[in-house]
Motif scaffolding. Structure first.
Motif, short mmCIF file in Angstrom:
data_model
loop_
_atom_site.label_atom_id
_atom_site.label_comp_id
_atom_site.label_asym_id
_atom_site.label_seq_id
_atom_site.Cartn_x
_atom_site.Cartn_y
_atom_site.Cartn_z
N SER A 1 -18.58 3.12 -0.33
CA SER A 1 -17.59 2.67 -1.31
C SER A 1 -16.19 2.76 -0.74
CB SER A 1 -17.69 3.51 -2.58
OG SER A 1 -18.94 3.36 -3.18
N ILE A 2 -15.90 3.84 -0.07
CA ILE A 2 -14.57 4.03 0.51
C ILE A 2 -14.33 3.01 1.62
CG2 ILE A 2 -13.13 5.62 1.84
CD1 ILE A 2 -14.45 7.89 0.26
N LEU A 3 -15.35 2.77 2.45
CA LEU A 3 -15.22 1.79 3.54
C LEU A 3 -15.04 0.38 2.97
CD1 LEU A 3 -15.29 1.26 6.58
CD2 LEU A 3 -17.76 0.93 6.35
N SER A 4 -15.77 0.04 1.93
CA SER A 4 -15.64 -1.27 1.30
C SER A 4 -14.25 -1.47 0.72
CB SER A 4 -16.68 -1.44 0.19
OG SER A 4 -17.97 -1.32 0.71
N LEU A 5 -13.73 -0.44 0.09
CA LEU A 5 -12.38 -0.51 -0.47
C LEU A 5 -11.34 -0.69 0.63
CD1 LEU A 5 -10.79 -0.29 -3.12
CD2 LEU A 5 -10.63 2.14 -2.70
N PHE A 6 -11.52 0.01 1.74
CA PHE A 6 -10.60 -0.10 2.87
C PHE A 6 -10.62 -1.51 3.46
CE2 PHE A 6 -9.86 0.19 7.48
CZ PHE A 6 -8.55 0.61 7.46
N VAL A 7 -11.81 -2.07 3.66
CA VAL A 7 -11.93 -3.42 4.22
C VAL A 7 -11.32 -4.45 3.28
CG1 VAL A 7 -13.58 -5.21 4.90
CG2 VAL A 7 -13.90 -2.86 5.67
N LEU A 8 -11.56 -4.30 1.99
CA LEU A 8 -10.98 -5.21 1.01
C LEU A 8 -9.45 -5.12 1.03
CD1 LEU A 8 -11.46 -7.20 -1.34
CD2 LEU A 8 -11.45 -5.22 -2.86
N ALA A 9 -8.91 -3.91 1.12
CA ALA A 9 -7.46 -3.73 1.18
C ALA A 9 -6.88 -4.36 2.45
CB ALA A 9 -7.11 -2.25 1.12
N CYS A 10 -7.61 -4.29 3.56
CA CYS A 10 -7.14 -4.92 4.80
C CYS A 10 -7.06 -6.42 4.65
CB CYS A 10 -8.06 -4.55 5.96
SG CYS A 10 -7.91 -2.86 6.50
N PHE A 11 -8.10 -7.05 4.06
CA PHE A 11 -8.07 -8.50 3.87
C PHE A 11 -6.96 -8.92 2.92
CE2 PHE A 11 -12.54 -8.53 5.41
CZ PHE A 11 -12.36 -9.48 6.40
N VAL A 12 -6.82 -8.22 1.81
CA VAL A 12 -5.77 -8.57 0.85
C VAL A 12 -4.40 -8.39 1.48
CG1 VAL A 12 -4.69 -7.89 -1.32
CG2 VAL A 12 -7.17 -8.12 -1.19
N GLY A 13 -4.19 -7.30 2.19
CA GLY A 13 -2.91 -7.06 2.85
C GLY A 13 -2.59 -8.12 3.88
N TYR A 14 -3.59 -8.52 4.64
CA TYR A 14 -3.38 -9.56 5.66
C TYR A 14 -2.93 -10.86 5.01
CZ TYR A 14 -4.41 -13.00 9.26
OH TYR A 14 -4.32 -14.03 10.14
N TYR A 15 -3.63 -11.30 3.98
CA TYR A 15 -3.28 -12.57 3.35
C TYR A 15 -1.96 -12.50 2.60
CZ TYR A 15 -7.66 -14.62 4.72
OH TYR A 15 -8.68 -15.11 5.46
N VAL A 16 -1.62 -11.36 2.05
CA VAL A 16 -0.33 -11.22 1.36
C VAL A 16 0.82 -11.27 2.36
CG1 VAL A 16 1.12 -9.59 0.10
CG2 VAL A 16 -1.20 -10.04 -0.67
N VAL A 17 0.68 -10.55 3.46
CA VAL A 17 1.76 -10.48 4.45
C VAL A 17 1.99 -11.83 5.12
CG1 VAL A 17 2.40 -9.50 6.68
CG2 VAL A 17 1.59 -8.02 4.86
N TRP A 18 0.94 -12.52 5.51
CA TRP A 18 1.11 -13.77 6.24
C TRP A 18 1.46 -14.95 5.36
CZ3 TRP A 18 2.44 -13.57 10.95
CH2 TRP A 18 2.00 -12.53 11.75
N SER A 19 1.39 -14.79 4.04
CA SER A 19 1.78 -15.90 3.17
C SER A 19 3.19 -15.74 2.62
CB SER A 19 0.78 -16.04 2.02
OG SER A 19 0.82 -14.89 1.21
N VAL A 20 3.93 -14.77 3.10
CA VAL A 20 5.30 -14.52 2.63
C VAL A 20 6.25 -15.50 3.31
CG1 VAL A 20 7.20 -12.86 2.70
CG2 VAL A 20 4.91 -12.11 2.12
N THR A 21 7.13 -16.10 2.52
CA THR A 21 8.14 -16.98 3.10
C THR A 21 9.24 -16.14 3.75
OG1 THR A 21 9.40 -17.02 1.04
CG2 THR A 21 7.72 -18.72 1.32
N PRO A 22 9.94 -16.68 4.73
CA PRO A 22 10.99 -15.90 5.40
C PRO A 22 12.10 -15.42 4.47
CG PRO A 22 10.43 -17.81 6.71
CD PRO A 22 9.69 -17.96 5.41
N ALA A 23 12.36 -16.13 3.39
CA ALA A 23 13.43 -15.72 2.47
C ALA A 23 13.08 -14.42 1.74
CB ALA A 23 13.70 -16.82 1.45
N LEU A 24 11.80 -14.15 1.60
CA LEU A 24 11.38 -12.92 0.91
C LEU A 24 11.11 -11.77 1.86
CD1 LEU A 24 8.92 -14.37 -1.74
CD2 LEU A 24 11.22 -13.53 -2.10
#
Length: 95
Positions: A5-28
């Motif tokens: 459960s902890i490993l699954s949560l960690f992997v999910l957080a990594c994917f969400v963090g990756y997609y959030v960070v790389w979809s940020v516009t330069p102004a933000l």
């Protein structure tokens, strides 16, 4: 919680963090860096508390590693934010 459960949560957080960070516009970018620095400071406080309460030496070393990595993240965040803000400053004209 078990390990899977902890490993699954960690992997999910990594994917969400990756997609959030790389979809940020330069102004933000600059406001988000400020938030990231605030989160890293909370990580430092948590790592200090966890390593102080740790019973084993390995837990203390992991706490020290967390403090060092979060400190590097904070310093890098401030350096990047400073460079980005410098891009928006008006240049002085000669002559």
């Amino acid at each position: 919680m078990d390990f899977i459960s902890i490993l699954s949560l960690f992997v999910l957080a990594c994917f969400v963090g990756y997609y959030v960070v790389w979809s940020v516009t330069p102004a933000l970018h600059t406001p988000l860096m400020a938030v990231t620095n605030a989160i890293s400071s909370v990580i430092i406080v948590g790592a200090l508390i966890a390593s102080a309460a740790a019973g084993s030496a390995s837990a203390k070393y992991l706490g020290l590693a967390a403090v060092v990595m979060a400190s590097v993240n904070i310093f890098g965040g401030f350096a990047v934010t400073e460079r980005m803000l410098a891009m928006y400053k008006k240049k002085e004209r000669k002559g």
